[in-house]
Motif scaffolding. Sequence first.
Motif, PDB file in Angstrom:
ATOM      1  N   ASP A  12       0.827  -1.193   0.000  1.00  0.00           N
ATOM      2  CA  ASP A  12       0.000   0.000   0.000  1.00  0.00           C
ATOM      3  C   ASP A  12       0.867   1.251   0.000  1.00  0.00           C
ATOM      4  OD1 ASP A  12      -2.005  -1.802   0.192  1.00  0.00           O
ATOM      5  OD2 ASP A  12      -2.567  -1.335   2.272  1.00  0.00           O
ATOM      6  N   VAL A  13       0.468   2.215  -0.814  1.00  0.00           N
ATOM      7  CA  VAL A  13       1.215   3.467  -0.909  1.00  0.00           C
ATOM      8  C   VAL A  13       0.254   4.635  -0.928  1.00  0.00           C
ATOM      9  CG1 VAL A  13       3.185   2.445  -2.148  1.00  0.00           C
ATOM     10  CG2 VAL A  13       1.249   3.404  -3.425  1.00  0.00           C
ATOM     11  N   THR A  14       0.823   5.795  -0.758  1.00  0.00           N
ATOM     12  CA  THR A  14       0.066   7.041  -0.910  1.00  0.00           C
ATOM     13  C   THR A  14       0.887   7.987  -1.775  1.00  0.00           C
ATOM     14  OG1 THR A  14       1.067   7.974   1.100  1.00  0.00           O
ATOM     15  CG2 THR A  14      -1.056   6.812   1.344  1.00  0.00           C
ATOM     16  N   GLY A  15       0.233   9.049  -2.235  1.00  0.00           N
ATOM     17  CA  GLY A  15       0.936  10.090  -2.975  1.00  0.00           C
ATOM     18  C   GLY A  15       1.042   9.859  -4.474  1.00  0.00           C
ATOM     19  N   VAL A  16       0.326   8.865  -4.976  1.00  0.00           N
ATOM     20  CA  VAL A  16       0.383   8.620  -6.433  1.00  0.00           C
ATOM     21  C   VAL A  16      -0.577   9.564  -7.135  1.00  0.00           C
ATOM     22  CG1 VAL A  16       0.083   6.927  -8.266  1.00  0.00           C
ATOM     23  CG2 VAL A  16       0.929   6.193  -6.017  1.00  0.00           C
ATOM     24  N   ASP A  17      -0.076  10.289  -8.124  1.00  0.00           N
ATOM     25  CA  ASP A  17      -0.961  11.130  -8.949  1.00  0.00           C
ATOM     26  C   ASP A  17      -0.470  11.115 -10.396  1.00  0.00           C
ATOM     27  OD1 ASP A  17       1.072  13.147  -9.288  1.00  0.00           O
ATOM     28  OD2 ASP A  17       0.570  13.897  -7.293  1.00  0.00           O
ATOM     29  N   LEU A  18      -1.213  11.755 -11.275  1.00  0.00           N
ATOM     30  CA  LEU A  18      -0.945  11.695 -12.718  1.00  0.00           C
ATOM     31  C   LEU A  18       0.423  12.251 -13.072  1.00  0.00           C
ATOM     32  CD1 LEU A  18      -2.283  10.802 -15.369  1.00  0.00           C
ATOM     33  CD2 LEU A  18      -3.169  13.139 -15.608  1.00  0.00           C
ATOM     34  N   SER A  19       0.916  13.204 -12.290  1.00  0.00           N
ATOM     35  CA  SER A  19       2.205  13.815 -12.615  1.00  0.00           C
ATOM     36  C   SER A  19       3.375  12.843 -12.415  1.00  0.00           C
ATOM     37  CB  SER A  19       2.413  15.078 -11.771  1.00  0.00           C
ATOM     38  OG  SER A  19       2.491  14.740 -10.391  1.00  0.00           O
ATOM     39  N   ASP A  20       3.113  11.723 -11.762  1.00  0.00           N
ATOM     40  CA  ASP A  20       4.174  10.728 -11.555  1.00  0.00           C
ATOM     41  C   ASP A  20       4.433   9.892 -12.809  1.00  0.00           C
ATOM     42  OD1 ASP A  20       4.385  11.475  -8.853  1.00  0.00           O
ATOM     43  OD2 ASP A  20       2.702  10.143  -8.333  1.00  0.00           O
ATOM     44  N   PHE A  21       3.566  10.014 -13.793  1.00  0.00           N
ATOM     45  CA  PHE A  21       3.659   9.185 -14.998  1.00  0.00           C
ATOM     46  C   PHE A  21       4.142  10.011 -16.188  1.00  0.00           C
ATOM     47  CE2 PHE A  21       0.572   7.171 -12.278  1.00  0.00           C
ATOM     48  CZ  PHE A  21       0.818   5.809 -12.415  1.00  0.00           C
ATOM     49  N   SER A  22       4.843   9.350 -17.075  1.00  0.00           N
ATOM     50  CA  SER A  22       5.214   9.967 -18.356  1.00  0.00           C
ATOM     51  C   SER A  22       5.004   8.939 -19.460  1.00  0.00           C
ATOM     52  CB  SER A  22       6.662  10.461 -18.342  1.00  0.00           C
ATOM     53  OG  SER A  22       7.557   9.371 -18.160  1.00  0.00           O
ATOM     54  N   LEU A  23       4.672   9.438 -20.635  1.00  0.00           N
ATOM     55  CA  LEU A  23       4.438   8.575 -21.799  1.00  0.00           C
ATOM     56  C   LEU A  23       5.157   9.181 -22.988  1.00  0.00           C
ATOM     57  CD1 LEU A  23       2.856   6.148 -23.078  1.00  0.00           C
ATOM     58  CD2 LEU A  23       1.046   7.809 -23.626  1.00  0.00           C
ATOM     59  N   THR A  24       5.884   8.349 -23.724  1.00  0.00           N
ATOM     60  CA  THR A  24       6.525   8.808 -24.966  1.00  0.00           C
ATOM     61  C   THR A  24       6.094   7.915 -26.123  1.00  0.00           C
ATOM     62  OG1 THR A  24       8.502   7.432 -24.663  1.00  0.00           O
ATOM     63  CG2 THR A  24       8.552   9.665 -23.735  1.00  0.00           C
ATOM     64  N   ARG A  25       6.118   8.492 -27.301  1.00  0.00           N
ATOM     65  CA  ARG A  25       5.871   7.756 -28.543  1.00  0.00           C
ATOM     66  C   ARG A  25       6.990   8.089 -29.502  1.00  0.00           C
ATOM     67  NH1 ARG A  25       1.219   9.663 -29.909  1.00  0.00           N
ATOM     68  NH2 ARG A  25       1.997  11.242 -31.362  1.00  0.00           N
ATOM     69  N   GLY A  27       9.989   8.283 -28.759  1.00  0.00           N
ATOM     70  CA  GLY A  27      10.922   9.141 -28.045  1.00  0.00           C
ATOM     71  C   GLY A  27      10.400  10.519 -27.726  1.00  0.00           C
ATOM     72  N   ALA A  28       9.237  10.892 -28.284  1.00  0.00           N
ATOM     73  CA  ALA A  28       8.659  12.220 -28.033  1.00  0.00           C
ATOM     74  C   ALA A  28       7.589  12.120 -26.958  1.00  0.00           C
ATOM     75  CB  ALA A  28       8.064  12.788 -29.319  1.00  0.00           C
ATOM     76  N   ALA A  29       7.554  13.095 -26.089  1.00  0.00           N
ATOM     77  CA  ALA A  29       6.594  13.099 -24.985  1.00  0.00           C
ATOM     78  C   ALA A  29       5.165  13.199 -25.495  1.00  0.00           C
ATOM     79  CB  ALA A  29       6.897  14.249 -24.035  1.00  0.00           C
ATOM     80  N   VAL A  30       4.288  12.397 -24.894  1.00  0.00           N
ATOM     81  CA  VAL A  30       2.856  12.445 -25.187  1.00  0.00           C
ATOM     82  C   VAL A  30       2.158  13.055 -23.973  1.00  0.00           C
ATOM     83  CG1 VAL A  30       0.784  11.097 -25.686  1.00  0.00           C
ATOM     84  CG2 VAL A  30       3.001  10.402 -26.657  1.00  0.00           C
ATOM     85  N   PRO A  31       1.467  14.182 -24.115  1.00  0.00           N
ATOM     86  CA  PRO A  31       0.790  14.805 -22.963  1.00  0.00           C
ATOM     87  C   PRO A  31      -0.258  13.863 -22.376  1.00  0.00           C
ATOM     88  CG  PRO A  31       0.905  16.318 -24.832  1.00  0.00           C
ATOM     89  CD  PRO A  31       1.305  14.980 -25.353  1.00  0.00           C
ATOM     90  N   LEU A  32      -0.308  13.813 -21.065  1.00  0.00           N
ATOM     91  CA  LEU A  32      -1.309  13.002 -20.366  1.00  0.00           C
ATOM     92  C   LEU A  32      -2.425  13.870 -19.790  1.00  0.00           C
ATOM     93  CD1 LEU A  32       1.048  10.494 -18.494  1.00  0.00           C
ATOM     94  CD2 LEU A  32      -0.101  10.223 -20.699  1.00  0.00           C
ATOM     95  N   THR A  33      -2.425  15.135 -20.173  1.00  0.00           N
ATOM     96  CA  THR A  33      -3.438  16.069 -19.684  1.00  0.00           C
ATOM     97  C   THR A  33      -4.840  15.539 -19.975  1.00  0.00           C
ATOM     98  OG1 THR A  33      -1.919  17.875 -20.185  1.00  0.00           O
ATOM     99  CG2 THR A  33      -4.236  18.452 -19.774  1.00  0.00           C
ATOM    100  N   GLY A  34      -5.682  15.570 -18.951  1.00  0.00           N
ATOM    101  CA  GLY A  34      -7.058  15.143 -19.137  1.00  0.00           C
ATOM    102  C   GLY A  34      -7.316  13.694 -18.787  1.00  0.00           C
TER     103      GLY A  34
END
Length: 277
Positions: A12-25, A27-34
């Motif tokens: 069990d953990v706490t403090g996980v939010d969307l900003s902890d993740f990154s996605l690339t396609r 090699g280029a960053a894919v926004p996770l906004t929304g």
Amino acid sequence: AVGIVTVTLSEDVTGVDLSDFSLTRGGAAVPLTGLTLTQVAPSSYELDLASVTNVSGNYVLTLNAGSAGITDTAANALATNAVATWTTDLVAPTVTVAAIAPNPRNTPVGLVTVDFSEPVSGVDLTDFALLLEGTPVDISGVTLTPVNPSRYTLDLSAVTTQSGDYRFLLNASAAGIADPAGNGFTSGATLNWINDTNLPTASFMGELTTPRNSTVGVVTVRFNESVTGVNLADFTLTRNGVTVSLAGVTVSAVDGANYSLDLTSVTSAAGDYVLTL
């Protein structure tokens, strides 16, 4: 596209939010906004990536260990990244069939090479058809050979011996041909060629009435089909069995099947003439 991705932590953990993740396609960053990050349990989270992975490419999803705030109940921080990689391929395979050469031809076609744009599976002989003058030709005995996952050959030697107009087809609706991502084959391919094993014939036309009291003028050689390679050396002329020189006589192509010679200058003497092609 990838849909819901489940992130499972060892405790069990706490403090996980969307900003902890990154996605690339690629090699280029894919926004996770929304995107919405949903906590399923204290150690499990879900992320729906359907809206951001609907383009072909190589993807890398990372849960970054350096993100501040992800800790267990004893305040131990996440120490290592979690990484998932995958390839999204939304492009259907296409095909190229090597052109038949020469065309027209006077011999059977041998190997026909079929090249797909990427590795495919499901290719079999029923995906192909051969027509002669619009009539199906039985190709059940033809061997289909996979050279590699994207190249196949067929030996048509035994089924293209007859003269006529041939059409070779790979059917666009061929069931079961797909790439490793499951994209089905949708674009067909067609080859056309002519096999002509009939020898050309020729006849002379023009001022050839006999007997006559004047020189022969223009003589036309008429072939039953278009030909190439006709020149003065192909002709002989004799008078009373003796060769008459054709030096200075010109052979002119009227069209592909008709050629003319002006024999005025070499037929002025009396005698029995024979013109031979």
